[in-house]
Design a protein around this motif. Sequence first.
Motif, short mmCIF file in Angstrom:
data_model
loop_
_atom_site.label_atom_id
_atom_site.label_comp_id
_atom_site.label_asym_id
_atom_site.label_seq_id
_atom_site.Cartn_x
_atom_site.Cartn_y
_atom_site.Cartn_z
N ARG A 34 22.26 -2.74 10.98
CA ARG A 34 20.88 -3.27 10.60
C ARG A 34 20.08 -3.41 11.82
O ARG A 34 19.38 -4.51 12.10
N GLY A 80 17.21 -2.16 12.46
CA GLY A 80 15.91 -2.27 12.20
C GLY A 80 15.43 -3.67 11.82
O GLY A 80 14.32 -3.93 11.95
N VAL A 136 13.28 1.97 18.15
CA VAL A 136 13.62 1.16 16.79
C VAL A 136 12.07 0.51 16.22
O VAL A 136 12.22 -0.48 15.19
N LEU A 144 9.35 -0.01 13.82
CA LEU A 144 9.31 -0.10 12.25
C LEU A 144 7.78 0.51 11.90
O LEU A 144 7.81 0.61 10.63
N MET A 197 9.64 10.21 8.77
CA MET A 197 9.85 9.89 10.19
C MET A 197 8.92 10.04 11.10
O MET A 197 8.65 11.21 10.95
N SER A 243 10.54 8.38 15.86
CA SER A 243 10.56 7.21 15.38
C SER A 243 11.56 7.13 13.89
O SER A 243 10.97 7.43 12.93
N GLN A 244 12.85 7.12 14.31
CA GLN A 244 13.87 7.19 13.29
C GLN A 244 13.88 6.06 12.23
O GLN A 244 14.57 5.98 11.23
N PHE A 245 12.98 4.98 12.52
CA PHE A 245 12.78 3.63 11.64
C PHE A 245 11.56 3.71 11.03
O PHE A 245 11.21 2.64 10.27
N SER A 275 19.93 4.06 11.64
CA SER A 275 18.63 4.86 10.84
C SER A 275 19.06 5.41 9.30
O SER A 275 17.71 5.01 8.44
N HIS A 297 18.84 2.58 7.12
CA HIS A 297 17.49 1.58 7.21
C HIS A 297 16.79 2.36 5.95
O HIS A 297 16.15 1.65 5.08
N TRP A 298 16.79 3.85 5.78
CA TRP A 298 15.96 4.38 4.65
C TRP A 298 16.29 3.90 3.34
O TRP A 298 15.82 3.69 2.33
N GLU A 335 16.33 -0.27 3.11
CA GLU A 335 14.95 -1.26 3.27
C GLU A 335 14.16 -0.35 2.36
O GLU A 335 13.26 -1.07 1.85
#
Length: 726
Positions: A117, A119, A203, A205, A292, A306-308, A391, A394-395, A398
């Motif tokens: 986690r 992110g 990281v 957002l 992204m 930006s992978q998040f 990452s 995250h997708w 989230e």
Amino acid sequence: MSNRMSTDNGDIQALIRAEHGNPFAFLGPHDQDGVVQVRTWQPGALEVQLLDEDGQLIGPMDEPVPGLFTRALDQRRRYRLRIHWNGGVQETEDPYAFGPQLGEMDVYLFGEGNHRRLGQCFGAQPWVADGVSGVRFVVWAPNARRVSVVGNFNSWDGRRHPMRLHPGGGIWELFIPRLGPGEVYKYEILGQDGLLPLKADPVALATEKPPATGSVVASGTDFQWGDQQWMDERAGRQSNTRPLAIYEVHTGSWRQTSEAGGEPLGWAELAEQLIPYVQDMGFTHVELLPVMEHPFGGSWGYQPLSQFAPTARHGTPADFAGFVDACHRAGIGVILDWVPAHFPGDAHGLGLFDGTALYEYAHPFEGWHPDWDTHIYNLGRTEVHGFMLASALHWLREYHVDGLRVDAVASMLYRDYSRKSGEWIPNRHGGRENLEAIEFLRHLNDVVATEAPGALVIAEESTAWPGVSQPTREGGLGFTGKWNMGWMHDTLNYIKEDPLHRRHHHQQITFGLLYAFTEHFILPISHDEVVHGKGSLLGKMPGDRWQQFANLRLYLSFMWSHPGKKLLFMGCEFGQWREWSHDAQLDWYLLSYDDHRGVHDLVRELNRLYTEQPALHQRDHSADGFQWLIGDDSSNSVYAWLRRGEDGAMVLVVHNFTPVLRSDYRVGVPEAGGWQILLNSDDHAFAGSGAGSKGEVWTEERDSHGQPCSLRLDLPPLGTLILARP
């Protein structure tokens, strides 16, 4: 006393040179000679006053050297700073009065490569410390001498907010009071060899809208989702026995605000326009080219930094969550293209992040991709492995995304991918396989299966690597699906041939059925096939205008009736003439022409049949669901097969790849009686000639093609017939 002064002078000189790697050891409150000495470093300030926690004046602070302000307190107490600048007065708590805010478990899990986690932990997090609201910044830069947070809030002055280093983990953190969502920031990093270009947050957002490159403090992930029913049903909807018809979309050019080169639609506008369109066309999912954040729009998202963070080109992260939520409430799944293979070399990005090869391999034979001029992730590094794993999750977690299509998997699997002899480094066994990337992909798929049950992870893998979609426990890579690139190349090469010559290329259609069930294949007609001089899908078709459209309808009917899930890039569903351009919206005006509208209506009908006929989707990945009837009629370029469902239902498919009406063509079938024609791709309804069999046809008691009875069919020119028992 002289010893302390010497120490203080060393700290002061380090602050002046912006080289202090441990600012908390000197700044903030410190016990000294029976008093509490408060120090704050505010270069350029006119005056600094010390206030109590209620904002009452304690007194002015001394300035023994320019920029350093001090005052002694008789005991430890909470305080504020009132800083007078040329442009105004700032009142804030002292960042250096707060203890560490990052938990030791977070540091441990990150170092272990198992913090799933990130992110919600790293990056810029709205935070409350000791009752004070602000933002906590956390970044990994183990080889840096000093890291500072910079932004408009400190005039982009790296001397103002140097961060605290967690020894051993290479993680820097700082809580800055009174900041909030919307602040633009970057990191100023002093490497071993000097100051680096300002770096965006790995990281982050949220980001600024390109071409700006700043990271943005996001407001948190408190979106109110309304898709619980979809999430509860997702695993069933996305099982191998269910239909999967994917509409691939580049969000910046599907539609724009103006036909004459407008702006991309926002997420809310895409929800209003794209979702009803996808519903009407009968696709089950949309697949978005990478959302992204990426600096260069011409990379279509395949060079993300930006992978998040979802791209700011279409709105805020909450806007993107709203789009996904709207898709789910409309019964549409969302797949994102995701790129763990490589990243661009923009100065503000991940390359040489702390002055060393941190996220990438150091040696160019391992760390630089010759095809795309990009860095290659060093997935053998524990922290990088964990960063990319987080990452992906995250997708999926989230943003409730239903699947990831992993880009460029082949380039990850082989150390010699696109490299000449002598330009690659073997693995520890002397082989060409990238063992670190293989371990990462297998770990990724196992973790996703556990933590995002029902989610798809699809490989774009163009080689014959075995077991891509086989479980890891059986030695496979563990993907839920794989793009069938071989099928795509063979069948497109076949359809480009003049029908007169197709008899000589007959095996290009049949060959794919030799391996069709070795993987869980998706049949992709993607963006890659309609760019870089390849022309549009319609433009690949031979013949005059009528034949081109007939060939396109035939090819799409062939694709939808062939074993395997389906993917079609936007614009192909109505036969766009021109090659796709990411700068311009699709040529929607073409739907005013009958032949284009006919292709459009055919795709809608194919999706309806594919979804409603279990025989066309239940056994897409099983040889039990397919039976050749005619595979050797090269002289007529005719193919016929049966698709079988789990309940015994059968669908008969016959393709005629020549522009000749073939009357009374006999096809053997296993059951006597009437067979209903579900689709004729040459029907007037699709702007065809109306030739070929229609309605219901009846068997004759004459065996053929190894079957006990047969049908006599009129095969439409360049057309497909799909039939089923009523």
